[in-house]
Design a protein around this motif. Sequence first.
Motif, PDB file in Angstrom:
ATOM      1  N   MET A   1      -4.233  16.884 -16.119  1.00 34.20           N
ATOM      2  CA  MET A   1      -3.653  15.544 -16.052  1.00 34.20           C
ATOM      3  C   MET A   1      -4.003  14.751 -17.317  1.00 34.20           C
ATOM      4  O   MET A   1      -4.994  14.023 -17.372  1.00 34.20           O
ATOM      5  CB  MET A   1      -4.142  14.818 -14.798  1.00 34.20           C
ATOM      6  CG  MET A   1      -3.640  15.452 -13.505  1.00 34.20           C
ATOM      7  SD  MET A   1      -4.121  14.541 -12.002  1.00 34.20           S
ATOM      8  CE  MET A   1      -3.176  13.013 -12.224  1.00 34.20           C
ATOM      9  N   ASP A   2      -3.194  14.975 -18.355  1.00 31.39           N
ATOM     10  CA  ASP A   2      -3.219  14.156 -19.569  1.00 31.39           C
ATOM     11  C   ASP A   2      -4.568  14.143 -20.293  1.00 31.39           C
ATOM     12  O   ASP A   2      -4.882  13.196 -21.012  1.00 31.39           O
ATOM     13  CB  ASP A   2      -2.809  12.713 -19.251  1.00 31.39           C
ATOM     14  CG  ASP A   2      -1.450  12.626 -18.597  1.00 31.39           C
ATOM     15  OD1 ASP A   2      -0.573  13.444 -18.949  1.00 31.39           O
ATOM     16  OD2 ASP A   2      -1.261  11.767 -17.714  1.00 31.39           O
ATOM     17  N   GLY A   3      -5.345  15.189 -20.101  1.00 27.42           N
ATOM     18  CA  GLY A   3      -6.618  15.279 -20.790  1.00 27.42           C
ATOM     19  C   GLY A   3      -7.745  14.496 -20.143  1.00 27.42           C
ATOM     20  O   GLY A   3      -8.877  14.502 -20.651  1.00 27.42           O
ATOM     21  N   TYR A   4      -7.479  13.828 -19.029  1.00 27.89           N
ATOM     22  CA  TYR A   4      -8.498  13.052 -18.327  1.00 27.89           C
ATOM     23  C   TYR A   4      -9.218  13.884 -17.264  1.00 27.89           C
ATOM     24  O   TYR A   4     -10.424  13.742 -17.062  1.00 27.89           O
ATOM     25  CB  TYR A   4      -7.873  11.833 -17.638  1.00 27.89           C
ATOM     26  CG  TYR A   4      -7.438  10.751 -18.582  1.00 27.89           C
ATOM     27  CD1 TYR A   4      -8.271   9.670 -18.844  1.00 27.89           C
ATOM     28  CD2 TYR A   4      -6.192  10.799 -19.210  1.00 27.89           C
ATOM     29  CE1 TYR A   4      -7.876   8.656 -19.718  1.00 27.89           C
ATOM     30  CE2 TYR A   4      -5.782   9.795 -20.084  1.00 27.89           C
ATOM     31  CZ  TYR A   4      -6.635   8.730 -20.325  1.00 27.89           C
ATOM     32  OH  TYR A   4      -6.240   7.736 -21.193  1.00 27.89           O
ATOM     33  N   CYS A   5      -8.466  14.717 -16.578  1.00 33.42           N
ATOM     34  CA  CYS A   5      -9.014  15.481 -15.460  1.00 33.42           C
ATOM     35  C   CYS A   5      -8.065  16.644 -15.187  1.00 33.42           C
ATOM     36  O   CYS A   5      -7.019  16.801 -15.841  1.00 33.42           O
ATOM     37  CB  CYS A   5      -9.161  14.605 -14.213  1.00 33.42           C
ATOM     38  SG  CYS A   5      -7.632  13.770 -13.715  1.00 33.42           S
TER      39      CYS A   5
END
Length: 470
Positions: free
Chosen positions: A57-61
């Motif tokens: 998820m977009d480099g966040y998690c």
Amino acid sequence: MDEMLTREILDDLAEIVAIPSVYSEPKGGAPYGEACLDALKWFVNKAHSYGLNSELMDGYCAYAEVGSGEECIGILGHLDVVPAGNGWASDPFKMVEEDGKVYGRGVGDDKGAVVVCLHALRSLKNQGAKLNRRVRLIVGADEERGSSCIRYYLANGGEVPAMSFVPDSEFPVINSEKGIAHIILNFTDEKLSKNIAAITGAECANAVPDKSTVSVVAGSPLQKYIEELCGGTVTAELFKKQPIAGRIIEGGNSLTDYEIYNGKNIDITAVGTAEHASTPDKGDNALWKTLGLLSACNEAIGAECLPGIYEYLCASDAAQRLGVYVNDPKSGNTTMCLSQAELDCDTLKLLIDFRLPLGVTAEDVAQKLEEKTGCKAVVRDYHENLYIAEDAPLITALLEVYRSLTGDMTQPLQVGGGTYARELPNAVAFGCTPLGVDINMHRADENFPVRQLFKNYEIYLAAAKKLANM
């Protein structure tokens, strides 16, 4: 467990430990830095290779999932780690197996737990286990700085599990997590910047600093004072001179805890022992030592704030001195850790990590700080307490699993550490470390018992089945 599975778990753990996923400056698609993004990509690719549904998820998690059903149960872990720090016997980002333990940054907090939970999901898939709910393993990359990664997950369409556990604390189960407040104290005095060029503490807010350096302004009253104490040539003899030696001994410290370098500026470094901010009494705070030395030299500096800083902030009973100490039977006692320091023009900024029991708020603490020290106190961030009654279904279910596999009848615990559990409804921390086992979390030579790593696989596999079919 068969030999192949145990080897695969250890090999996977070695791979993820080798990724130095400490927060760094954001870059395109990497909100927590490239290494943290690499760790999340490793997780997604590994989950895919094990036949699990997985998404970044977009480099966040990221998450991996097994099973079907309208609801899911959640398992939450993190792949970011605190900086390695000093004093390691081996490379902190190269896992070592020795004497029944694995060593490396993250083996206990929290990469080891993520790996065994990933293998638990893999086994659920391979076994064709009957599950009434899906099991979703959610991993973030900003837990050590405050869990913005999980808040991103929730704000961007991430499914909220029906119930969750977080393998990022101690067994048997945690039903109370203290509130966490990071409060910045601002002391403004032009005499500080006339004498001090820079001051440092811990690299992250939630750690006892193991090193702290103060750089003295060339030609300043403080430099001249130090030179006079040393008889003209600045050496480590400084630490034997009064009033500095008296202050060092008064603080229970040793003259050898300090180093001095006489270059363009005089740099004085204090060394201590790192520790997680939730248990500051187990560490040795290097920043206390630096501020103690400066306060001993205040005859030359002349800053009004230094005596109060030393009196109210640099002592094991500082919470009592400030009037913010509470010991609550449900949620524990107040702790505080002076962790970071920065000189910004004429303002000395000190950050304190507070762990607060029920009934004490960050605003209460900030007010007391201002009253006692004369500073301007700003609450940078505050995470409220998590408390779930011991007879709640989630607590009793996890206890049943744990007790059936270990025979340990220990009651639920209260802790100062903060986990992802407080970010979600109906979530608690569940393991991954046995009570009383010291894994050097946030310190040099972080380690984890190999036998417990494999036992955790059994516990988390059973817990996932239990919750999925409740």
